[in-house]
Design a protein around this motif. Structure first.
Motif, PDB file in Angstrom:
ATOM      1  N   ILE A   1       0.828  -1.214   0.000  1.00  0.00           N
ATOM      2  CA  ILE A   1       0.000   0.000   0.000  1.00  0.00           C
ATOM      3  C   ILE A   1       0.863   1.266   0.000  1.00  0.00           C
ATOM      4  O   ILE A   1       0.552   2.234  -0.695  1.00  0.00           O
ATOM      5  N   LYS A   2       1.995   1.209   0.730  1.00  0.00           N
ATOM      6  CA  LYS A   2       2.863   2.394   0.824  1.00  0.00           C
ATOM      7  C   LYS A   2       3.385   2.802  -0.541  1.00  0.00           C
ATOM      8  O   LYS A   2       3.542   3.965  -0.839  1.00  0.00           O
ATOM      9  N   ARG A   3       3.688   1.764  -1.382  1.00  0.00           N
ATOM     10  CA  ARG A   3       4.176   2.051  -2.729  1.00  0.00           C
ATOM     11  C   ARG A   3       3.021   2.451  -3.629  1.00  0.00           C
ATOM     12  O   ARG A   3       3.120   3.357  -4.440  1.00  0.00           O
ATOM     13  N   MET A   4       1.880   1.780  -3.461  1.00  0.00           N
ATOM     14  CA  MET A   4       0.767   1.974  -4.401  1.00  0.00           C
ATOM     15  C   MET A   4       0.055   3.307  -4.220  1.00  0.00           C
ATOM     16  O   MET A   4      -0.521   3.824  -5.157  1.00  0.00           O
ATOM     17  N   ILE A   5       0.122   3.799  -3.012  1.00  0.00           N
ATOM     18  CA  ILE A   5      -0.568   5.050  -2.718  1.00  0.00           C
ATOM     19  C   ILE A   5      -0.062   6.183  -3.618  1.00  0.00           C
ATOM     20  O   ILE A   5      -0.770   7.127  -3.916  1.00  0.00           O
TER      21      ILE A   5
END
Ligand code: UDP
Length: 242
Positions: A222-226
């Motif tokens: 999620i940290k990358r996808m955000i």
């Protein structure tokens, strides 16, 4: 060749058949050409990381990996027609190479993963020779040993799965030192070939939802996808003249 600019990255817009033919041609030249497969994360990173941007610019093939790149190209008014995930391209290429007994070297992923991928690829493409493997966590001091290992085997293709931006920069820095036909930077594809990570089912891929499937399977992404909608905002900003 038809190249389309998406926020500073020039993509090749070609279907999988044309891409495989081009790659086979590069292999014959044996100057160790290389292909990159930028997803939205890499496109955004290129705006900040000059070494990565230079490595992508110098690539012989630049294929649009994520659906976000396609949407951004549409927003910019210069749509890319063919989305070509790196793993689909590499799989089609290996299928073709297996018809003429060509050699592949697998570089990347954690210890033992490339060996597993080698077993599975040999089953899937019986005519293909997986001539060697190396994990992707070697130190800079050992780079020369890795080059020697690869050069002794003179592969036609090297799958370079070191994660971005390491793999793109590695390919640019080492292309001239390598005795090989072509390299493809493929990120997490080694884990998929090894069966360690599962790829999204075809239906999800067709709907352009591969990213959602990965997020469900690996919530820590999620940290990358955000950051990913950023490519759409950047494209919109460019389009309206910001
Ligand atoms: N990896 C590697 N060496 C490194 C860093 C990463 O071999 O120094 C491998 C990692 O084990 C994984 C692959 O690179 O198999 C892809 O990483 P990433 O998650 O960045 O790629 P993506 O999933 O976005 O394609």
């Amino acid at each position: 060749m038809n190249r389309i600019d998406v926020l500073g990255v020039e993509f090749d817009d070609m279907d999988i058949v044309a891409a495989v033919e081009l790659a086979m041609g590069f292999m014959e030249e044996r100057r160790c050409a290389y292909a990159v497969t930028p997803n939205p994360e890499i496109v955004l990173e290129c705006r900040k990381n000059r070494k990565l941007a230079a490595a992508v610019r110098a690539a012989d093939m630049v294929l649009p990996d994520g659906v976000g790149v396609i949407y951004a190209s549409r927003i910019l008014g210069t749509p890319i027609k063919n989305r070509l995930p790196g793993i689909d391209f590499a799989s089609a290429l290996m299928a073709r190479m297996s018809e003429c007994g060509k050699k592949v070297f697998l570089l990347g992923a954690k210890s033992g993963v490339a060996e597993l991928a080698a077993e599975r690829l040999t089953e899937r493409y019986p005519g293909l020779e997986i001539c060697g493997v190396n994990d992707g966590y070697f130190a800079q001091e050992d780079n020369e040993l890795v080059l020697e290992k690869i050069n002794a085997l003179s592969p036609d293709l090297i799958l370079v799965c070191l994660g971005a931006p390491r793999q793109e920069i590695w390919m640019k820095n080492n292309a001239e030192l390598l005795n090989a036909g072509l390299m493809i930077g493929l990120g997490g594809a080694m884990d998929v070939y090894a069966g360690v990570v599962e790829r999204a089912p075809r239906k999800w891929r067709k709907l352009g939802l591969e990213w959602l499937y990965r997020l469900i399977k690996e919530p820590r992404r999620i940290k990358r996808m955000i950051k990913l909608p950023g490519i759409l905002f950047a494209a919109l900003w460019r389009r309206i003249g910001g």
